[in-house]
Design a protein around this motif. Structure first.
Motif, PDB file in Angstrom:
ATOM      1  N   SER A 230       0.807  -1.224   0.000  1.00 36.56           N
ATOM      2  CA  SER A 230       0.000   0.000   0.000  1.00 36.56           C
ATOM      3  C   SER A 230       0.838   1.271   0.000  1.00 36.56           C
ATOM      4  O   SER A 230       0.311   2.359  -0.243  1.00 36.56           O
ATOM      5  CB  SER A 230      -0.923   0.028   1.226  1.00 36.56           C
ATOM      6  N   ASP A 231       2.131   1.155   0.260  1.00 35.23           N
ATOM      7  CA  ASP A 231       2.987   2.325   0.357  1.00 35.23           C
ATOM      8  C   ASP A 231       3.220   2.960  -1.008  1.00 35.23           C
ATOM      9  O   ASP A 231       3.685   2.289  -1.938  1.00 35.23           O
ATOM     10  CB  ASP A 231       4.338   1.926   0.965  1.00 35.23           C
ATOM     11  N   ARG A 232       2.889   4.232  -1.119  1.00 34.79           N
ATOM     12  CA  ARG A 232       3.269   5.020  -2.279  1.00 34.79           C
ATOM     13  C   ARG A 232       3.960   6.303  -1.843  1.00 34.79           C
ATOM     14  O   ARG A 232       4.013   7.286  -2.600  1.00 34.79           O
ATOM     15  CB  ARG A 232       2.045   5.341  -3.154  1.00 34.79           C
ATOM     16  N   ASP A 233       4.495   6.266  -0.615  1.00 34.25           N
ATOM     17  CA  ASP A 233       5.305   7.407  -0.184  1.00 34.25           C
ATOM     18  C   ASP A 233       6.408   7.690  -1.200  1.00 34.25           C
ATOM     19  O   ASP A 233       6.726   8.839  -1.502  1.00 34.25           O
ATOM     20  CB  ASP A 233       5.967   7.128   1.175  1.00 34.25           C
ATOM     21  N   PHE A 234       7.004   6.616  -1.706  1.00 28.99           N
ATOM     22  CA  PHE A 234       8.125   6.784  -2.626  1.00 28.99           C
ATOM     23  C   PHE A 234       7.702   7.509  -3.896  1.00 28.99           C
ATOM     24  O   PHE A 234       8.472   8.304  -4.455  1.00 28.99           O
ATOM     25  CB  PHE A 234       8.745   5.425  -2.961  1.00 28.99           C
ATOM     26  N   ALA A 235       6.470   7.256  -4.358  1.00 28.61           N
ATOM     27  CA  ALA A 235       5.977   7.953  -5.543  1.00 28.61           C
ATOM     28  C   ALA A 235       5.738   9.428  -5.232  1.00 28.61           C
ATOM     29  O   ALA A 235       6.069  10.315  -6.034  1.00 28.61           O
ATOM     30  CB  ALA A 235       4.697   7.303  -6.049  1.00 28.61           C
ATOM     31  N   ALA A 236       5.173   9.699  -4.054  1.00 21.36           N
ATOM     32  CA  ALA A 236       4.939  11.090  -3.663  1.00 21.36           C
ATOM     33  C   ALA A 236       6.257  11.829  -3.469  1.00 21.36           C
ATOM     34  O   ALA A 236       6.409  12.984  -3.888  1.00 21.36           O
ATOM     35  CB  ALA A 236       4.107  11.131  -2.377  1.00 21.36           C
TER      36      ALA A 236
END
Length: 458
Positions: A230-236
């Motif tokens: 679920s992590d999309r911190d990297f995309a942000a």
């Protein structure tokens, strides 16, 4: 139509569902990353005994052929290919048969997609950083060759104090240096493999996520399967770092627009990096610089859009996360195009140093030097500020030239009036990091060292 979930459903999916949910139109660019992740997954399945050696060989061969077909444009997509991951698995199964049907063993599209996007971001951020470094090198080269050329430094877009042209160019260079740091930092945090997390909870099969992480070149594997998918911190974060590059391009672009205007006349664009007008024959327009301003807003929009998508999602995977790709792809593409275009522009632009000097040599540009001259004689700065401010006001009202007023003032006199001579004020900026010759010479050395270190990183 055969889908990945056809066993659970009796009929085919509606055309409207497929049209709305399909991502094959844009995520096809993740094909190399999906193949890389699939190779690592297959090799791991073989090492833990879930695939035989012969099955591993057959599936790897099928992946290689699929990759070749995709790269050459010979790959034939099927109506059931809702995304690139589905398309690759379908083709591998066609080529490898029963062994190909084992490709997805222990894997979900949830961890598969996250893995491919991380591989993409890791590669593209490095490429973006290399592009930024190339622009910095041009700024350094132009700064080093600028010599003693100087121009007005501005605050509030009002002339403030003269600065060396090299100092002004390197101000943009240092801002871009922070961008390189941000890109490197974002890459460090995204350098974690989600493969092996499955759909949400991992697997009962003897998978080895550490093995696949190492195989793909990731620094580590995930610690929590729910977070991994679920992590999309990297995309942000990748979008934020990209947006900051875009903002710094925009600021440089704004200065180019001003410098090349007839009102300023500080610079002239090379014909190869300017456009003309469809109606006005005399025009030479700074379109690259203007688009750098305009596209910054677009990339900021990509960032805020993704943040809005992420803010209310429950754990773990939700289809909303499909919206992570287009903004990231667009930002990467536009920033890299912009950096390269601005690099060419800055490498070929001509500086009108006479016009710069003429603008910087206005007597009022030395007002702070006059105040500091008084301070050196023991006058409190606030008093010195008021004394010089009064002289400037009187000169602007037409009482006399500022130089004559300074000469006539017993607190200042001829020595202070000499500070108003053309080219003198910029030489008096002596503090570290300042805009004068000695400070800038030292700054150029430090910037070159920083640039060399960054180039080594990427």
């Amino acid at each position: 139509m055969s889908t990945l979930w056809h066993g659970r459903f009796e009929g085919d999916p509606a055309e409207e569902l497929m049209a709305y949910t399909a991502s094959i139109g844009f995520d096809v660019r993740l094909a190399p990353d999906d193949v890389a992740g699939s190779r690592a997954h297959v090799r791991m399945l073989g090492r833990v005994g879930l695939l035989s050696d012969s099955e591993v060989d057959v599936v790897l061969a099928a992946l290689h052929q699929t990759e070749t077909e995709l790269a050459s444009g010979d790959f034939e997509f099927a109506p059931s290919d809702e995304d690139i991951h589905t398309a690759i698995e379908r083709r591998v199964t066609e080529l490898a048969g029963a062994a190909g049907a084992k490709l997805h063993t222990g894997r979900s599209r949830n961890d598969q997609v996250a893995t491919a996007l991380r591989l993409f971001a890791k590669r593209e951020l490095a490429a973006m950083a290399a592009d930024v470094i190339a622009l910095q090198q041009v700024l350094l080269d132009r700064a080093a060759s600028a010599g003693d050329a100087y121009l007005p430094g501005y605050t509030h877009l009002q002339r403030a104090q003269p600065v060396l042209l090299a100092h002004h160019l390197l101000a943009h260079g240092w801002a871009l240096s922070r961008d390189v740091d941000r890109l490197a930092d974002a890459r460090t945090r995204l350098d974690v493999s989600p493969l092996g997390a499955g759909a949400v909870a991992g697997s009962s099969l003897p998978l080895d996520p550490d093995m696949t992480a190492s195989d793909m070149g990731f620094a580590a594997r995930f610690e929590n399967s729910m977070d991994a998918v679920s992590d999309r911190d990297f995309a942000a974060e990748s979008l934020f770092a990209s947006a900051m590059v875009a903002i710094h391009l925009s600021r440089l672009g704004e200065e180019i627009v001003f410098w090349t205007s007839e009102e300023a006349g500080f610079a002239t664009l090379d014909d190869a990096y300017a456009t003309g007008s469809s109606m006005l024959p005399q025009k030479k327009n700074p379109d690259i610089a203007e688009l750098a301003r305009g596209k910054a807003g677009r990339i900021i929009g990509n960032l805020t859009g993704l943040l809005a998508t992420l803010k209310g999602l429950p754990l773990a995977y939700n289809r909303d996360l499909q919206e992570d790709k287009e903004p990231l792809f667009d930002a990467v593409d536009q920033v890299r195009l912009g950096v390269r275009a601005m690099t060419g522009l800055m490498a070929t632009i001509s500086f009108n140093t006479d016009a710069m000097a003429a603008a910087a040599d206005a007597p009022t540009s030395a007002a702070t030097d006059l105040a500091e001259h008084l301070v050196a004689d023991g006058v409190p700065f606030r008093d010195a500020h008021a004394i010089v401010g009064d002289l400037v006001r009187r000169s602007l009202e037409g009482a006399a030239s500022l130089a004559d007023l300074v000469r006539a003032d017993p607190r200042l006199g001829e020595t202070a009036a000499a500070l108003l001579a053309p080219g003198v004020p910029v030489t008096r900026r002596t503090t570290p990091g300042g805009a004068g010759p000695h400070a800038v010479a030292a700054q150029i050395k430090r910037f070159r060292a920083q640039l060399d270190a960054d180039a080594t990183r990427f």
